[in-house]
Design an enzyme around this catalytic site. Structure first.
Site, mmCIF file in Angstrom:
data_model
loop_
_atom_site.group_PDB
_atom_site.id
_atom_site.type_symbol
_atom_site.label_atom_id
_atom_site.label_comp_id
_atom_site.label_asym_id
_atom_site.label_seq_id
_atom_site.Cartn_x
_atom_site.Cartn_y
_atom_site.Cartn_z
ATOM 1 N N HIS A 124 -9.515 1.283 -1.977
ATOM 2 C CA HIS A 124 -9.418 1.953 -0.681
ATOM 3 C C HIS A 124 -10.823 2.033 -0.115
ATOM 4 O O HIS A 124 -11.738 2.589 -0.746
ATOM 5 C CB HIS A 124 -8.891 3.375 -0.862
ATOM 6 C CG HIS A 124 -7.407 3.472 -0.987
ATOM 7 N ND1 HIS A 124 -6.679 2.745 -1.885
ATOM 8 C CD2 HIS A 124 -6.508 4.237 -0.292
ATOM 9 C CE1 HIS A 124 -5.396 3.044 -1.747
ATOM 10 N NE2 HIS A 124 -5.259 3.948 -0.790
ATOM 11 N N ASP B 206 1.806 3.928 2.903
ATOM 12 C CA ASP B 206 0.793 4.744 2.220
ATOM 13 C C ASP B 206 1.413 5.910 1.442
ATOM 14 O O ASP B 206 1.592 5.801 0.236
ATOM 15 C CB ASP B 206 -0.272 5.232 3.219
ATOM 16 C CG ASP B 206 -1.618 5.536 2.583
ATOM 17 O OD1 ASP B 206 -1.769 5.299 1.373
ATOM 18 O OD2 ASP B 206 -2.530 6.001 3.305
ATOM 19 N N ASP B 207 1.723 7.004 2.114
ATOM 20 C CA ASP B 207 2.304 8.202 1.480
ATOM 21 C C ASP B 207 3.469 8.688 2.349
ATOM 22 O O ASP B 207 3.355 9.710 3.034
ATOM 23 C CB ASP B 207 1.237 9.300 1.365
ATOM 24 C CG ASP B 207 0.038 8.843 0.554
ATOM 25 O OD1 ASP B 207 0.162 8.778 -0.681
ATOM 26 O OD2 ASP B 207 -1.010 8.529 1.152
ATOM 27 N N HIS C 297 1.529 4.805 -2.484
ATOM 28 C CA HIS C 297 1.225 5.638 -3.651
ATOM 29 C C HIS C 297 2.519 6.279 -4.111
ATOM 30 O O HIS C 297 3.154 7.000 -3.332
ATOM 31 C CB HIS C 297 0.210 6.721 -3.272
ATOM 32 C CG HIS C 297 -1.064 6.159 -2.701
ATOM 33 N ND1 HIS C 297 -2.170 5.908 -3.470
ATOM 34 C CD2 HIS C 297 -1.378 5.760 -1.443
ATOM 35 C CE1 HIS C 297 -3.129 5.403 -2.716
ATOM 36 N NE2 HIS C 297 -2.679 5.293 -1.472
ATOM 37 N N HIS D 9 0.862 -1.184 0.000
ATOM 38 C CA HIS D 9 0.000 0.000 0.000
ATOM 39 C C HIS D 9 0.891 1.224 0.000
ATOM 40 O O HIS D 9 1.283 1.725 1.059
ATOM 41 C CB HIS D 9 -0.945 -0.022 1.211
ATOM 42 C CG HIS D 9 -1.988 1.053 1.170
ATOM 43 N ND1 HIS D 9 -3.264 0.869 1.659
ATOM 44 C CD2 HIS D 9 -1.951 2.320 0.697
ATOM 45 C CE1 HIS D 9 -3.970 1.988 1.491
ATOM 46 N NE2 HIS D 9 -3.176 2.882 0.914
ATOM 47 N N GLU E 242 -11.499 3.545 5.330
ATOM 48 C CA GLU E 242 -10.455 4.435 5.861
ATOM 49 C C GLU E 242 -11.109 5.527 6.708
ATOM 50 O O GLU E 242 -10.784 5.706 7.866
ATOM 51 C CB GLU E 242 -9.648 5.052 4.712
ATOM 52 C CG GLU E 242 -8.561 6.010 5.176
ATOM 53 C CD GLU E 242 -7.801 6.681 4.025
ATOM 54 O OE1 GLU E 242 -8.255 6.597 2.874
ATOM 55 O OE2 GLU E 242 -6.753 7.301 4.308
HETATM 56 N N1 HPA Z 1 -6.668 7.385 0.805
HETATM 57 C C1 HPA Z 1 -7.291 7.776 -0.294
HETATM 58 N N2 HPA Z 1 -6.648 8.258 -1.335
HETATM 59 C C2 HPA Z 1 -5.325 8.377 -1.279
HETATM 60 C C3 HPA Z 1 -4.624 7.987 -0.161
HETATM 61 C C4 HPA Z 1 -5.335 7.453 0.927
HETATM 62 O O1 HPA Z 1 -4.789 7.053 1.967
HETATM 63 N N3 HPA Z 1 -3.317 8.228 -0.407
HETATM 64 C C5 HPA Z 1 -3.238 8.726 -1.652
HETATM 65 N N4 HPA Z 1 -4.460 8.825 -2.184
HETATM 66 ZN ZN ZN Z 2 -3.598 4.769 0.252
#
Ligand code: HPA
Ligand code: ZN
Length: 338
Positions: free
Chosen positions: A208, A289-290, A18, A16, A211
């Protein structure tokens, strides 16, 4: 501690991540200068003045949408195939340094196409970096193309048309299809047809979900979109029947507990349902994630989880073993990862 050394040495898979979320402020500013991109700097709050002001803003995200604002702004500096290759290569070298051996990487073509950067330019750069990762780092990479939920559906359909016209699902250039961006106003059922269309190509499906919205969205994605994996899935922990279903079907949650804390979907890391998932025998992986925005790459996430939950070696073996088993790579590669 001893376990931190073990966690550093442990061969890892990242599921996971991006690629646009690995854009470090230093690269953001250097690409902005190279490509003559002006970032909003006349704010009352001068976020894009320096690396320090930018990082300071990243430290006080209030929600997914608050983060996404800076995420989409930041990626506007990516213009050429070389830019995408540089971005991905920087992440791959960092990941390989943390013993990541296999990475399944999301990317958001619509966020680039809408700025005049063609799909083919994005993919050219990403594929060049993938080849280098395999040849020079022994890191295998798979790409998962994502649609953006907040854009009009025809925009996502046009992207799918492009991907299909290139044959990128059929020829394995892309390993899967996912869905990202704001969750609240975009229930999974809205995307039923597009998922059915992509699923008919035989490519892998994920989304996704769970969340910032509850377990009902996870249920809906499983039932209506036929996803085989769930990205985040945080809210699943609040639904005992759903946990049973996830465990029985061995559905992988690509869990990102630190991201959930930073975006205020969890009050503290202590509140992450790590024990809930372990006790319910729900398969999950731990991911960043990011990382450039959330200040933690996968190694940092593993160590934070260990500091918070004091997991056993057996727990870690179960987590990482399940992640490898659920990886979107061939059986030969899975055996090599074990
Ligand atoms: N959630 C939704 N969109 C996203 C995310 C996330 O964690 N990271 C990058 N785009
Ligand atoms: Zn994500």
């Amino acid at each position: 501690s001893k376990l931190h050394e073990l966690l550093t040495a442990l061969p890892k898979v990242e599921q996971h991540l991006h690629i646009e979320g690995t854009l470090e402020p230093s690269l953001l500013f250097s690409l902005a200068a190279k490509n003559n991109i002006s970032l909003p700097s006349n704010d009352v709050d001068p976020v894009y003045q320096t690396t320090q002001t930018l990082l300071a803003r990243y430290q006080r995200f209030t929600s997914l949408d608050d983060f996404l604002h800076y995420y989409y702004l930041g990626m506007s500096v990516l213009i050429t195939a070389d830019d995408f290759e540089t971005l991905a290569w920087q992440y791959f070298t960092k990941a390989a340094g943390q013993n990541v051996r296999h990475a399944e990487v999301f990317f958001d073509p619509q966020a680039h196409i809408s700025r005049g950067v063609p799909y083919d330019v994005v993919v050219e750069g990403l594929l060049a970096a993938k080849k280098r990762a395999r040849d020079e780092l022994a890191l295998t990479v798979e790409y998962i193309v994502c649609i953006l939920r907040h854009l009009p559906l025809p925009d996502s359909e046009a992207l799918v048309d492009t991907v299909l016209s290139r044959g990128h699902f059929a020829d394995g250039t892309l390993a899967g299809f996912g869905m990202v961006s704001s969750e609240k106003d975009f229930p999974p059922h809205l995307f039923r047809e597009i998922y059915a269309r992509v699923g008919a190509t035989g490519t892998r499906l994920t989304s996704h979900v769970g969340e910032e919205v509850g377990p009902e969205f996870v249920r809906e994605a499983l039932a209506q979109l036929n996803v085989e994996r769930v990205d985040h899935g945080l809210a699943s922990a609040r639904d005992a029947d759903l946990l049973k279903q996830l465990a029985a079907s061995e559905t992988l949650l690509t869990f990102c507990p630190w991201s959930n804390v930073v975006l205020c979907n969890l009050p503290r890391l202590e509140d992450a349902p790590v024990r809930v998932f372990l006790d319910a025998r729900v398969r999950f992986s731990l991911n960043s994630d990011d990382p450039a925005y959330f200040g933690a790459y996968i190694q940092d996430v593993f160590c934070k989880v260990q500091d918070t939950f004091d997991l056993s070696v057996a727990d870690w073996e179960w987590i990482v073993g399940g992640a490898i088993e659920a990886s979107w790579c061939g059986q030969d590669r899975k055996l090599a990862l074990r």
